[in-house]
Design a protein around this motif. Structure first.
Motif, PDB file in Angstrom:
ATOM      1  N   MET A 103       0.824  -1.188   0.000  1.00 22.67           N
ATOM      2  CA  MET A 103       0.000   0.000   0.000  1.00 22.67           C
ATOM      3  C   MET A 103       0.874   1.259   0.000  1.00 22.67           C
ATOM      4  N   TYR A 104       1.863   1.313   0.919  1.00 23.62           N
ATOM      5  CA  TYR A 104       2.788   2.438   0.966  1.00 23.62           C
ATOM      6  C   TYR A 104       4.111   1.981   0.375  1.00 23.62           C
ATOM      7  N   GLU A 105       4.658   2.784  -0.519  1.00 25.07           N
ATOM      8  CA  GLU A 105       5.881   2.389  -1.210  1.00 25.07           C
ATOM      9  C   GLU A 105       7.138   2.897  -0.528  1.00 25.07           C
ATOM     10  N   THR A 106       7.065   4.027   0.176  1.00 26.78           N
ATOM     11  CA  THR A 106       8.245   4.571   0.837  1.00 26.78           C
ATOM     12  C   THR A 106       7.928   4.876   2.299  1.00 26.78           C
ATOM     13  N   GLU A 107       8.984   4.943   3.083  1.00 24.33           N
ATOM     14  CA  GLU A 107       8.817   5.283   4.494  1.00 24.33           C
ATOM     15  C   GLU A 107       8.416   6.745   4.666  1.00 24.33           C
ATOM     16  N   LYS A 108       8.695   7.562   3.662  1.00 18.32           N
ATOM     17  CA  LYS A 108       8.263   8.971   3.708  1.00 18.32           C
ATOM     18  C   LYS A 108       6.741   9.050   3.706  1.00 18.32           C
ATOM     19  N   GLU A 109       6.089   8.211   2.908  1.00 19.05           N
ATOM     20  CA  GLU A 109       4.627   8.158   2.874  1.00 19.05           C
ATOM     21  C   GLU A 109       4.068   7.633   4.195  1.00 19.05           C
ATOM     22  N   VAL A 110       4.728   6.629   4.762  1.00 19.23           N
ATOM     23  CA  VAL A 110       4.303   6.076   6.051  1.00 19.23           C
ATOM     24  C   VAL A 110       4.419   7.152   7.129  1.00 19.23           C
ATOM     25  N   ALA A 111       5.516   7.913   7.102  1.00 20.22           N
ATOM     26  CA  ALA A 111       5.728   8.975   8.096  1.00 20.22           C
ATOM     27  C   ALA A 111       4.653  10.049   8.003  1.00 20.22           C
ATOM     28  N   ALA A 112       4.287  10.423   6.781  1.00 20.98           N
ATOM     29  CA  ALA A 112       3.252  11.444   6.609  1.00 20.98           C
ATOM     30  C   ALA A 112       1.910  10.956   7.147  1.00 20.98           C
ATOM     31  N   LYS A 113       1.563   9.711   6.879  1.00 21.61           N
ATOM     32  CA  LYS A 113       0.305   9.143   7.383  1.00 21.61           C
ATOM     33  C   LYS A 113       0.347   9.023   8.914  1.00 21.61           C
ATOM     34  N   ALA A 114       1.491   8.622   9.465  1.00 22.58           N
ATOM     35  CA  ALA A 114       1.635   8.494  10.918  1.00 22.58           C
ATOM     36  C   ALA A 114       1.465   9.851  11.600  1.00 22.58           C
ATOM     37  N   GLU A 115       2.020  10.899  11.000  1.00 21.62           N
ATOM     38  CA  GLU A 115       1.844  12.250  11.541  1.00 21.62           C
ATOM     39  C   GLU A 115       0.367  12.601  11.623  1.00 21.62           C
TER      40      GLU A 115
ATOM     41  N   GLN B  90      18.136   6.763  -4.282  1.00 21.48           N
ATOM     42  CA  GLN B  90      17.647   7.601  -3.190  1.00 21.48           C
ATOM     43  C   GLN B  90      16.596   6.834  -2.390  1.00 21.48           C
ATOM     44  N   VAL B  91      16.804   6.756  -1.070  1.00 19.46           N
ATOM     45  CA  VAL B  91      15.907   6.032  -0.177  1.00 19.46           C
ATOM     46  C   VAL B  91      15.638   6.900   1.043  1.00 19.46           C
ATOM     47  N   PHE B  92      14.394   6.870   1.549  1.00 23.01           N
ATOM     48  CA  PHE B  92      14.025   7.605   2.754  1.00 23.01           C
ATOM     49  C   PHE B  92      13.785   6.615   3.890  1.00 23.01           C
ATOM     50  N   TYR B  93      14.346   6.912   5.058  1.00 31.39           N
ATOM     51  CA  TYR B  93      14.140   6.079   6.239  1.00 31.39           C
ATOM     52  C   TYR B  93      13.492   6.917   7.340  1.00 31.39           C
ATOM     53  N   MET B  94      12.428   6.400   7.887  1.00 30.63           N
ATOM     54  CA  MET B  94      11.759   7.077   9.005  1.00 30.63           C
ATOM     55  C   MET B  94      12.576   6.832  10.257  1.00 30.63           C
ATOM     56  N   ARG B  95      12.943   7.908  10.938  1.00 32.33           N
ATOM     57  CA  ARG B  95      13.801   7.776  12.114  1.00 32.33           C
ATOM     58  C   ARG B  95      13.028   7.920  13.413  1.00 32.33           C
ATOM     59  N   SER B  96      12.053   8.849  13.440  1.00 31.38           N
ATOM     60  CA  SER B  96      11.322   9.057  14.689  1.00 31.38           C
ATOM     61  C   SER B  96      10.002   9.764  14.414  1.00 31.38           C
ATOM     62  N   LEU B  97       9.153   9.741  15.415  1.00 28.72           N
ATOM     63  CA  LEU B  97       7.878  10.460  15.385  1.00 28.72           C
ATOM     64  C   LEU B  97       7.751  11.159  16.728  1.00 28.72           C
ATOM     65  N   ALA B  98       7.664  12.481  16.696  1.00 28.17           N
ATOM     66  CA  ALA B  98       7.665  13.268  17.931  1.00 28.17           C
ATOM     67  C   ALA B  98       6.382  14.074  18.057  1.00 28.17           C
ATOM     68  N   ILE B  99       6.034  14.372  19.296  1.00 29.27           N
ATOM     69  CA  ILE B  99       4.884  15.221  19.604  1.00 29.27           C
ATOM     70  C   ILE B  99       5.397  16.613  19.939  1.00 29.27           C
TER      71      ILE B  99
ATOM     72  N   VAL C 192       2.972   2.005  12.055  1.00 28.96           N
ATOM     73  CA  VAL C 192       4.355   2.262  11.652  1.00 28.96           C
ATOM     74  C   VAL C 192       5.162   0.963  11.657  1.00 28.96           C
ATOM     75  N   MET C 193       5.007   0.160  12.705  1.00 31.84           N
ATOM     76  CA  MET C 193       5.765  -1.092  12.771  1.00 31.84           C
ATOM     77  C   MET C 193       5.442  -1.997  11.590  1.00 31.84           C
ATOM     78  N   GLU C 194       4.183  -2.127  11.276  1.00 31.91           N
ATOM     79  CA  GLU C 194       3.772  -3.017  10.194  1.00 31.91           C
ATOM     80  C   GLU C 194       4.293  -2.540   8.839  1.00 31.91           C
ATOM     81  N   ASN C 195       4.100  -1.275   8.536  1.00 29.51           N
ATOM     82  CA  ASN C 195       4.469  -0.761   7.221  1.00 29.51           C
ATOM     83  C   ASN C 195       5.968  -0.583   7.032  1.00 29.51           C
TER      84      ASN C 195
END
Length: 151
Positions: A1-13, A60-69, A129-132
């Protein structure tokens, strides 16, 4: 469903921000708060994504490093509570007339209200986030192993 971690990060936000806003929407506005001061209702989530490689080399690859409040400091104080001694000092009051007065140091106890933890649980962002991210990274790992075996 999500191809990059950048997309996962945006959805997680979006997921975490929505849950935080839902939790804080029931909070009362502070009586003495000015319109330009930050409210707890303005809490946001920010994902950190690190870029590796170059687009021109097609690696070019994007890696999600963290999610902060991100929220006003008093939100974290309310979440964790306070049990300590508040320093003394002076205050200046301008209404109804100008007066400066001092106050002594005193014990301050505020019970913790863990609304951040419940917002995180209600959002389901940890499992998402863990799953994707696991899925994306495992596919990448398999691709690299295949490439090595073919050479």
């Amino acid at each position: 469903m999500y191809e990059t971690e950048k997309e996962v990060a945006a959805k997680a936000e979006k997921m975490l921000e929505s849950a935080l806003r839902q939790k804080t929407s029931g909070f009362q506005n502070h009586v003495n708060r000015d319109n330009n001061e930050v409210s707890l209702k303005d809490a946001t989530a920010k994902a950190s994504v690190k870029k590796y490689g170059l687009k021109r080399n097609n690696n070019q690859v994007f890696y999600m490093r963290s999610l902060a409040i991100k929220m006003a400091r008093h939100g974290f104080v309310q979440h964790f509570g306070v049990d300590g001694i508040r320093d003394g000092g002076t205050r200046v009051r301008t209404k109804p007339n100008n007066i400066t007065y001092g106050f002594k140091s005193h014990v301050m106890k505020m019970k913790a209200q863990p609304f951040i933890n419940s917002a995180i649980e209600n959002s389901g962002v940890v499992d998402f986030v863990m799953e994707n991210v696991t899925k994306i990274r495992s596919e990448e790992l398999l691709f690299e192993v295949k490439k090595i075996l073919e050479n």
